[in-house]
Design a protein around this motif. Structure first.
Motif, PDB file in Angstrom:
ATOM      1  N   ILE A  63       0.856  -1.185   0.000  1.00  0.00           N
ATOM      2  CA  ILE A  63       0.000   0.000   0.000  1.00  0.00           C
ATOM      3  C   ILE A  63       0.892   1.234   0.000  1.00  0.00           C
ATOM      4  CG2 ILE A  63      -1.842   1.245   1.196  1.00  0.00           C
ATOM      5  CD1 ILE A  63      -2.389  -1.547   2.609  1.00  0.00           C
ATOM      6  N   TYR A  64       0.676   2.106  -0.977  1.00  0.00           N
ATOM      7  CA  TYR A  64       1.525   3.273  -1.178  1.00  0.00           C
ATOM      8  C   TYR A  64       0.774   4.559  -0.841  1.00  0.00           C
ATOM      9  CZ  TYR A  64       4.214  -0.126  -3.872  1.00  0.00           C
ATOM     10  OH  TYR A  64       4.917  -1.236  -4.265  1.00  0.00           O
ATOM     11  N   ARG A  65       1.544   5.620  -0.612  1.00  0.00           N
ATOM     12  CA  ARG A  65       0.956   6.945  -0.398  1.00  0.00           C
ATOM     13  C   ARG A  65       1.497   7.907  -1.438  1.00  0.00           C
ATOM     14  NH1 ARG A  65       2.023   9.194   5.285  1.00  0.00           N
ATOM     15  NH2 ARG A  65       4.167   9.002   4.528  1.00  0.00           N
ATOM     16  N   ILE A  66       0.585   8.671  -2.015  1.00  0.00           N
ATOM     17  CA  ILE A  66       0.958   9.784  -2.876  1.00  0.00           C
ATOM     18  C   ILE A  66       0.316  11.042  -2.303  1.00  0.00           C
ATOM     19  CG2 ILE A  66       1.163   8.327  -4.936  1.00  0.00           C
ATOM     20  CD1 ILE A  66      -1.556   9.463  -5.859  1.00  0.00           C
ATOM     21  N   VAL A  67       0.781  12.195  -2.730  1.00  0.00           N
ATOM     22  CA  VAL A  67       0.167  13.457  -2.329  1.00  0.00           C
ATOM     23  C   VAL A  67      -0.190  14.213  -3.601  1.00  0.00           C
ATOM     24  CG1 VAL A  67       0.427  15.633  -1.096  1.00  0.00           C
ATOM     25  CG2 VAL A  67       1.466  13.547  -0.170  1.00  0.00           C
ATOM     26  N   VAL A  68      -1.470  14.514  -3.774  1.00  0.00           N
ATOM     27  CA  VAL A  68      -1.959  15.204  -4.963  1.00  0.00           C
ATOM     28  C   VAL A  68      -2.642  16.498  -4.524  1.00  0.00           C
ATOM     29  CG1 VAL A  68      -3.346  15.035  -7.048  1.00  0.00           C
ATOM     30  CG2 VAL A  68      -2.374  12.962  -6.050  1.00  0.00           C
ATOM     31  N   LYS A  69      -2.087  17.630  -4.971  1.00  0.00           N
ATOM     32  CA  LYS A  69      -2.631  18.941  -4.599  1.00  0.00           C
ATOM     33  C   LYS A  69      -2.793  19.067  -3.092  1.00  0.00           C
ATOM     34  CE  LYS A  69      -5.030  19.552  -9.020  1.00  0.00           C
ATOM     35  NZ  LYS A  69      -6.325  19.789  -9.713  1.00  0.00           N
ATOM     36  N   GLY A  70      -1.802  18.579  -2.378  1.00  0.00           N
ATOM     37  CA  GLY A  70      -1.790  18.685  -0.927  1.00  0.00           C
ATOM     38  C   GLY A  70      -2.600  17.631  -0.196  1.00  0.00           C
ATOM     39  N   THR A  71      -3.264  16.742  -0.938  1.00  0.00           N
ATOM     40  CA  THR A  71      -4.105  15.716  -0.320  1.00  0.00           C
ATOM     41  C   THR A  71      -3.408  14.365  -0.338  1.00  0.00           C
ATOM     42  OG1 THR A  71      -6.126  16.855  -1.033  1.00  0.00           O
ATOM     43  CG2 THR A  71      -6.325  14.530  -0.443  1.00  0.00           C
ATOM     44  N   PRO A  72      -3.181  13.762   0.826  1.00  0.00           N
ATOM     45  CA  PRO A  72      -2.592  12.417   0.842  1.00  0.00           C
ATOM     46  C   PRO A  72      -3.613  11.378   0.411  1.00  0.00           C
ATOM     47  CG  PRO A  72      -3.100  13.123   3.078  1.00  0.00           C
ATOM     48  CD  PRO A  72      -3.409  14.292   2.184  1.00  0.00           C
ATOM     49  N   ILE A  73      -3.199  10.482  -0.458  1.00  0.00           N
ATOM     50  CA  ILE A  73      -4.064   9.415  -0.960  1.00  0.00           C
ATOM     51  C   ILE A  73      -3.284   8.108  -0.910  1.00  0.00           C
ATOM     52  CG2 ILE A  73      -5.274   8.515  -2.995  1.00  0.00           C
ATOM     53  CD1 ILE A  73      -5.694  11.404  -3.901  1.00  0.00           C
ATOM     54  N   ALA A  74      -3.939   7.053  -0.459  1.00  0.00           N
ATOM     55  CA  ALA A  74      -3.321   5.729  -0.483  1.00  0.00           C
ATOM     56  C   ALA A  74      -3.706   5.014  -1.773  1.00  0.00           C
ATOM     57  CB  ALA A  74      -3.754   4.911   0.723  1.00  0.00           C
ATOM     58  N   LEU A  75      -2.767   4.245  -2.311  1.00  0.00           N
ATOM     59  CA  LEU A  75      -2.990   3.479  -3.541  1.00  0.00           C
ATOM     60  C   LEU A  75      -2.632   2.014  -3.306  1.00  0.00           C
ATOM     61  CD1 LEU A  75      -1.290   5.676  -6.320  1.00  0.00           C
ATOM     62  CD2 LEU A  75      -3.710   5.600  -5.751  1.00  0.00           C
ATOM     63  N   PHE A  76      -3.447   1.125  -3.843  1.00  0.00           N
ATOM     64  CA  PHE A  76      -3.070  -0.294  -3.845  1.00  0.00           C
ATOM     65  C   PHE A  76      -3.754  -0.989  -5.004  1.00  0.00           C
ATOM     66  CE2 PHE A  76      -7.097  -0.587  -1.711  1.00  0.00           C
ATOM     67  CZ  PHE A  76      -7.577  -1.857  -1.964  1.00  0.00           C
ATOM     68  N   ASN A  77      -3.193  -2.117  -5.390  1.00  0.00           N
ATOM     69  CA  ASN A  77      -3.688  -2.919  -6.503  1.00  0.00           C
ATOM     70  C   ASN A  77      -4.588  -4.022  -5.938  1.00  0.00           C
ATOM     71  OD1 ASN A  77      -1.940  -4.627  -9.259  1.00  0.00           O
ATOM     72  ND2 ASN A  77      -4.016  -3.856  -9.119  1.00  0.00           N
ATOM     73  N   ALA A  78      -5.898  -3.895  -6.140  1.00  0.00           N
ATOM     74  CA  ALA A  78      -6.848  -4.830  -5.530  1.00  0.00           C
ATOM     75  C   ALA A  78      -6.781  -6.207  -6.179  1.00  0.00           C
ATOM     76  CB  ALA A  78      -8.272  -4.281  -5.649  1.00  0.00           C
ATOM     77  N   PRO A  79      -6.924  -7.263  -5.385  1.00  0.00           N
ATOM     78  CA  PRO A  79      -6.999  -8.608  -5.969  1.00  0.00           C
ATOM     79  C   PRO A  79      -8.351  -8.821  -6.641  1.00  0.00           C
ATOM     80  CG  PRO A  79      -7.348  -8.727  -3.607  1.00  0.00           C
ATOM     81  CD  PRO A  79      -7.001  -7.298  -3.919  1.00  0.00           C
ATOM     82  N   VAL A  80      -8.367  -9.651  -7.656  1.00  0.00           N
ATOM     83  CA  VAL A  80      -9.588  -9.940  -8.411  1.00  0.00           C
ATOM     84  C   VAL A  80     -10.414 -10.991  -7.670  1.00  0.00           C
ATOM     85  CG1 VAL A  80     -10.472 -10.918 -10.562  1.00  0.00           C
ATOM     86  CG2 VAL A  80      -8.553  -9.310 -10.608  1.00  0.00           C
ATOM     87  N   GLY A  81     -11.728 -10.817  -7.700  1.00  0.00           N
ATOM     88  CA  GLY A  81     -12.633 -11.772  -7.074  1.00  0.00           C
ATOM     89  C   GLY A  81     -13.257 -11.198  -5.814  1.00  0.00           C
ATOM     90  N   ALA A  82     -14.528 -11.481  -5.606  1.00  0.00           N
ATOM     91  CA  ALA A  82     -15.277 -10.862  -4.519  1.00  0.00           C
ATOM     92  C   ALA A  82     -14.667 -11.129  -3.151  1.00  0.00           C
ATOM     93  CB  ALA A  82     -16.725 -11.344  -4.556  1.00  0.00           C
ATOM     94  N   SER A  83     -14.377 -12.375  -2.828  1.00  0.00           N
ATOM     95  CA  SER A  83     -13.929 -12.689  -1.464  1.00  0.00           C
ATOM     96  C   SER A  83     -12.562 -12.088  -1.171  1.00  0.00           C
ATOM     97  CB  SER A  83     -13.917 -14.203  -1.239  1.00  0.00           C
ATOM     98  OG  SER A  83     -13.023 -14.848  -2.130  1.00  0.00           O
ATOM     99  N   ALA A  84     -11.623 -12.206  -2.110  1.00  0.00           N
ATOM    100  CA  ALA A  84     -10.285 -11.648  -1.889  1.00  0.00           C
ATOM    101  C   ALA A  84     -10.326 -10.128  -1.810  1.00  0.00           C
ATOM    102  CB  ALA A  84      -9.341 -12.097  -3.001  1.00  0.00           C
ATOM    103  N   CYS A  85     -11.077  -9.503  -2.703  1.00  0.00           N
ATOM    104  CA  CYS A  85     -11.158  -8.049  -2.728  1.00  0.00           C
ATOM    105  C   CYS A  85     -11.743  -7.518  -1.429  1.00  0.00           C
ATOM    106  CB  CYS A  85     -12.001  -7.607  -3.914  1.00  0.00           C
ATOM    107  SG  CYS A  85     -12.230  -5.817  -4.031  1.00  0.00           S
ATOM    108  N   VAL A  86     -12.838  -8.103  -0.972  1.00  0.00           N
ATOM    109  CA  VAL A  86     -13.487  -7.628   0.252  1.00  0.00           C
ATOM    110  C   VAL A  86     -12.600  -7.858   1.469  1.00  0.00           C
ATOM    111  CG1 VAL A  86     -15.402  -8.107   1.833  1.00  0.00           C
ATOM    112  CG2 VAL A  86     -15.841  -7.722  -0.592  1.00  0.00           C
TER     113      VAL A  86
END
Length: 253
Positions: A63-86
């Motif tokens: 899980i990564y953090r970026i800052v866009v226009k002063g706003t911190p946002i977390a980014l991650f690559n979600a796994p495919v499939g309902a159970s794993a994603c949730v």
């Protein structure tokens, strides 16, 4: 039916907070997508740092953090499939996530919906198992609760064409038979995915804001399947625009 045995006890045997500690300073706003290539290109566009990681069985999720226009946002690559994603979203909530912008491909059931065009799901057909552990049984669930008008108005104001409709969520990708496809289309579905109804149930149960949209990929019909631009590395420039759109939406939430 077992899936009708919903238990509304909010305390389970294993809970996210039993395994995950809240992370001080964790961004309240998070963006995630399913396509690996699109995620890597989005991450490369910003200076970023690794916040933490979580995992699902044999999948490590940084899980990564970026800052866009002063706003911190977390980014991650979600796994495919309902159970794993949730399950991973449960971890993110435990870390401190309050708002999520989630986007990914969907198969379209109407070939007039063009590749990489935006689809806003308003309802989802619950043809998966995970959602039934978060809400009582029903055929359908509302999506983007409290955010639908915001999302459609945002797209309209930006001049971005989009289609609003019902999604068929299924976790049996090799069991999308012609008969089932006919029934789902008759019920009003315009596209198909693997996570939406479960994510909507999680949002309802955990009381968090999830803004969920798709970009069109393959086309399914009773006669044939057309892969179109489903491949991870197809039409990357157009998919970059979708990723940028997700960032704009996150800033506006």
């Amino acid at each position: 039916m077992i899936l009708e045995e919903f238990d509304n006890n909010r305390r389970a045997i294993i809970n996210p907070e039993d395994l995950i500690e809240a992370l001080p300073g964790f961004p309240e706003t998070v963006i995630s997508c399913f396509a690996h290539a699109t995620f890597e290109r989005m991450l490369a566009d910003f200076q970023h740092d690794l916040l933490t990681s979580t995992s699902m069985a044999n999948i490590e999720i940084p899980i990564y953090r970026i800052v866009v226009k002063g706003t911190p946002i977390a980014l991650f690559n979600a796994p495919v499939g309902a159970s794993a994603c949730v399950a991973i979203l449960e971890d993110l909530i435990a870390f401190g996530m309050k708002k999520l912008v989630l986007f990914g491909t969907c198969g379209v059931l109407d070939e007039t919906i063009k590749e990489t065009s935006i689809i806003v799901p308003q309802m989802a057909i619950r043809d998966e198992g995970t959602s039934y552990h978060y809400l009582p049984a029903s055929d359908e669930i509302e999506v983007n609760v409290g955010l639908h008008d915001f999302l459609t108005s945002f797209l309209t104001d930006k001049g971005i064409s989009h289609t609003v409709g019902k999604v068929w969520t299924t976790d049996g990708i090799y069991r999308e038979t012609a008969e089932k496809l006919y029934k789902r289309k008759k019920a009003g579905a315009i596209c198909v995915d693997m996570e939406c109804s479960a994510v909507a149930a999680l949002a309802n149960f955990r009381k968090i804001s999830i803004c969920h949209f798709f970009y069109a990929a393959d086309h399914l019909s009773e006669e044939a399947w057309d892969m179109r631009n489903l491949a991870n590395h197809a039409d990357l420039d157009e998919k970059d625009k979708v990723a940028n759109l997700a960032i704009q939406i996150a800033l506006a939430l």
